[in-house]
Design a protein around this motif. Structure first.
Motif, PDB file in Angstrom:
ATOM      1  N   LYS A   1       0.843  -1.205   0.000  1.00 42.40           N
ATOM      2  CA  LYS A   1       0.000   0.000   0.000  1.00 42.40           C
ATOM      3  C   LYS A   1       0.877   1.253   0.000  1.00 42.40           C
ATOM      4  N   ALA A   2       1.834   1.308   0.903  1.00 40.05           N
ATOM      5  CA  ALA A   2       2.740   2.466   0.970  1.00 40.05           C
ATOM      6  C   ALA A   2       3.589   2.570  -0.291  1.00 40.05           C
ATOM      7  N   GLU A   3       4.060   1.421  -0.808  1.00 40.85           N
ATOM      8  CA  GLU A   3       4.880   1.436  -2.027  1.00 40.85           C
ATOM      9  C   GLU A   3       4.062   1.907  -3.225  1.00 40.85           C
ATOM     10  N   CYS A   4       2.796   1.508  -3.288  1.00 39.21           N
ATOM     11  CA  CYS A   4       1.927   1.933  -4.388  1.00 39.21           C
ATOM     12  C   CYS A   4       1.656   3.424  -4.317  1.00 39.21           C
ATOM     13  N   ILE A   5       1.364   3.918  -3.121  1.00 40.55           N
ATOM     14  CA  ILE A   5       1.130   5.357  -2.962  1.00 40.55           C
ATOM     15  C   ILE A   5       2.367   6.138  -3.381  1.00 40.55           C
ATOM     16  N   ALA A   6       3.545   5.650  -3.000  1.00 44.83           N
ATOM     17  CA  ALA A   6       4.793   6.304  -3.401  1.00 44.83           C
ATOM     18  C   ALA A   6       4.959   6.267  -4.918  1.00 44.83           C
ATOM     19  N   ALA A   7       4.595   5.154  -5.539  1.00 41.01           N
ATOM     20  CA  ALA A   7       4.740   5.018  -6.993  1.00 41.01           C
ATOM     21  C   ALA A   7       3.821   5.977  -7.750  1.00 41.01           C
ATOM     22  N   ILE A   8       2.534   6.040  -7.356  1.00 43.67           N
ATOM     23  CA  ILE A   8       1.628   6.921  -8.099  1.00 43.67           C
ATOM     24  C   ILE A   8       1.888   8.388  -7.798  1.00 43.67           C
ATOM     25  N   SER A   9       2.559   8.670  -6.687  1.00 44.77           N
ATOM     26  CA  SER A   9       2.886  10.042  -6.324  1.00 44.77           C
ATOM     27  C   SER A   9       4.223  10.502  -6.894  1.00 44.77           C
ATOM     28  N   SER A  10       5.003   9.564  -7.386  1.00 39.76           N
ATOM     29  CA  SER A  10       6.330   9.910  -7.909  1.00 39.76           C
ATOM     30  C   SER A  10       6.199  10.701  -9.207  1.00 39.76           C
ATOM     31  N   GLU A  11       7.270  11.361  -9.567  1.00 37.79           N
ATOM     32  CA  GLU A  11       7.275  12.135 -10.814  1.00 37.79           C
ATOM     33  C   GLU A  11       6.981  11.231 -12.005  1.00 37.79           C
ATOM     34  N   ALA A  12       7.591  10.052 -12.027  1.00 41.15           N
ATOM     35  CA  ALA A  12       7.360   9.111 -13.127  1.00 41.15           C
ATOM     36  C   ALA A  12       5.938   8.563 -13.111  1.00 41.15           C
ATOM     37  N   GLY A  13       5.331   8.481 -11.932  1.00 41.91           N
ATOM     38  CA  GLY A  13       3.988   7.922 -11.818  1.00 41.91           C
ATOM     39  C   GLY A  13       2.872   8.876 -12.172  1.00 41.91           C
ATOM     40  N   THR A  14       3.145  10.167 -12.238  1.00 40.65           N
ATOM     41  CA  THR A  14       2.078  11.131 -12.496  1.00 40.65           C
ATOM     42  C   THR A  14       1.478  10.990 -13.889  1.00 40.65           C
ATOM     43  N   HIS A  15       2.222  10.460 -14.854  1.00 37.98           N
ATOM     44  CA  HIS A  15       1.670  10.295 -16.207  1.00 37.98           C
ATOM     45  C   HIS A  15       0.565   9.250 -16.251  1.00 37.98           C
ATOM     46  N   LEU A  16       0.446   8.437 -15.190  1.00 42.59           N
ATOM     47  CA  LEU A  16      -0.588   7.404 -15.151  1.00 42.59           C
ATOM     48  C   LEU A  16      -1.968   7.964 -14.855  1.00 42.59           C
ATOM     49  N   ARG A  17      -2.022   9.139 -14.254  1.00 43.56           N
ATOM     50  CA  ARG A  17      -3.277   9.831 -13.951  1.00 43.56           C
ATOM     51  C   ARG A  17      -4.225   9.017 -13.072  1.00 43.56           C
ATOM     52  N   VAL A  18      -3.693   8.316 -12.104  1.00 44.74           N
ATOM     53  CA  VAL A  18      -4.523   7.622 -11.116  1.00 44.74           C
ATOM     54  C   VAL A  18      -4.228   8.203  -9.747  1.00 44.74           C
TER      55      VAL A  18
ATOM     56  N   LEU B   1       2.692   2.186 -22.785  1.00 44.32           N
ATOM     57  CA  LEU B   1       2.312   2.737 -21.484  1.00 44.32           C
ATOM     58  C   LEU B   1       2.435   1.679 -20.387  1.00 44.32           C
ATOM     59  N   PHE B   2       2.061   0.435 -20.695  1.00 36.43           N
ATOM     60  CA  PHE B   2       2.175  -0.639 -19.716  1.00 36.43           C
ATOM     61  C   PHE B   2       3.637  -0.818 -19.294  1.00 36.43           C
ATOM     62  N   THR B   3       4.543  -0.822 -20.250  1.00 45.62           N
ATOM     63  CA  THR B   3       5.965  -0.986 -19.948  1.00 45.62           C
ATOM     64  C   THR B   3       6.493   0.161 -19.097  1.00 45.62           C
ATOM     65  N   ARG B   4       6.098   1.382 -19.399  1.00 45.89           N
ATOM     66  CA  ARG B   4       6.503   2.523 -18.581  1.00 45.89           C
ATOM     67  C   ARG B   4       5.966   2.393 -17.164  1.00 45.89           C
ATOM     68  N   ALA B   5       4.725   1.956 -17.044  1.00 41.28           N
ATOM     69  CA  ALA B   5       4.098   1.830 -15.725  1.00 41.28           C
ATOM     70  C   ALA B   5       4.749   0.733 -14.897  1.00 41.28           C
ATOM     71  N   VAL B   6       5.109  -0.365 -15.524  1.00 37.85           N
ATOM     72  CA  VAL B   6       5.734  -1.468 -14.796  1.00 37.85           C
ATOM     73  C   VAL B   6       7.021  -1.000 -14.115  1.00 37.85           C
ATOM     74  N   HIS B   7       7.767  -0.147 -14.782  1.00 40.40           N
ATOM     75  CA  HIS B   7       9.000   0.370 -14.189  1.00 40.40           C
ATOM     76  C   HIS B   7       8.717   1.238 -12.961  1.00 40.40           C
ATOM     77  N   VAL B   8       7.588   1.907 -12.936  1.00 39.95           N
ATOM     78  CA  VAL B   8       7.215   2.744 -11.792  1.00 39.95           C
ATOM     79  C   VAL B   8       6.829   1.872 -10.594  1.00 39.95           C
ATOM     80  N   PHE B   9       6.227   0.721 -10.852  1.00 40.14           N
ATOM     81  CA  PHE B   9       5.681  -0.137  -9.802  1.00 40.14           C
ATOM     82  C   PHE B   9       6.562  -1.339  -9.470  1.00 40.14           C
ATOM     83  N   TRP B  10       7.832  -1.299  -9.777  1.00 41.79           N
ATOM     84  CA  TRP B  10       8.682  -2.474  -9.596  1.00 41.79           C
ATOM     85  C   TRP B  10       8.797  -2.928  -8.148  1.00 41.79           C
ATOM     86  N   LYS B  11       8.568  -2.067  -7.173  1.00 46.06           N
ATOM     87  CA  LYS B  11       8.646  -2.453  -5.757  1.00 46.06           C
ATOM     88  C   LYS B  11       7.300  -2.930  -5.202  1.00 46.06           C
TER      89      LYS B  11
END
Length: 100
Positions: free
Chosen positions: A13-30, A50-60
């Motif tokens: 949960k914390a790792e996901c919040i960090a991922a969507i809040s990161s600079e790289a994660g903002t392009h996901l718009r969630v 887009l899936f490949t870019r997102a996977v790199h954001v969520f690797w943790k």
């Protein structure tokens, strides 16, 4: 808060919040983390970039949080539709069937 309904493996949960809040994660718009069983998925070719870019954001992030959140992002950005399948059963159950 779904924390009482879902066990957030590996601090996901914390790792996901960090991922969507990161600079790289903002392009996901969630703005929320999703969770679900993820035993099978199909990504259409036009969504691969887009899936490949997102996977790199969520690797943790644990896969049962990362992948549903990424699939939600694909739908929010109108890249691909997320269509879940309803099923009953589990790894240890004898009855697994599609449908309500």
């Amino acid at each position: 808060d779904a924390s009482t309904d879902w066990f957030w493996h590996n601090n996901s949960k914390a790792e996901c919040i960090a991922a969507i809040s990161s600079e790289a994660g903002t392009h996901l718009r969630v703005s929320a983390c999703c969770y679900a069983w993820v035993d099978m998925l199909y990504i259409p070719r036009h969504a691969h970039r887009l899936f490949t870019r997102a996977v790199h954001v969520f690797w943790k992030v644990h896969h049962e949080v990362a992948l549903p959140t990424i699939l939600h992002a694909l739908e929010v950005t109108r890249t691909a539709r997320w269509r879940g399948l309803k099923c009953r059963g589990s790894c240890c159950g004898r009855h697994i069937s599609a449908g309500p």
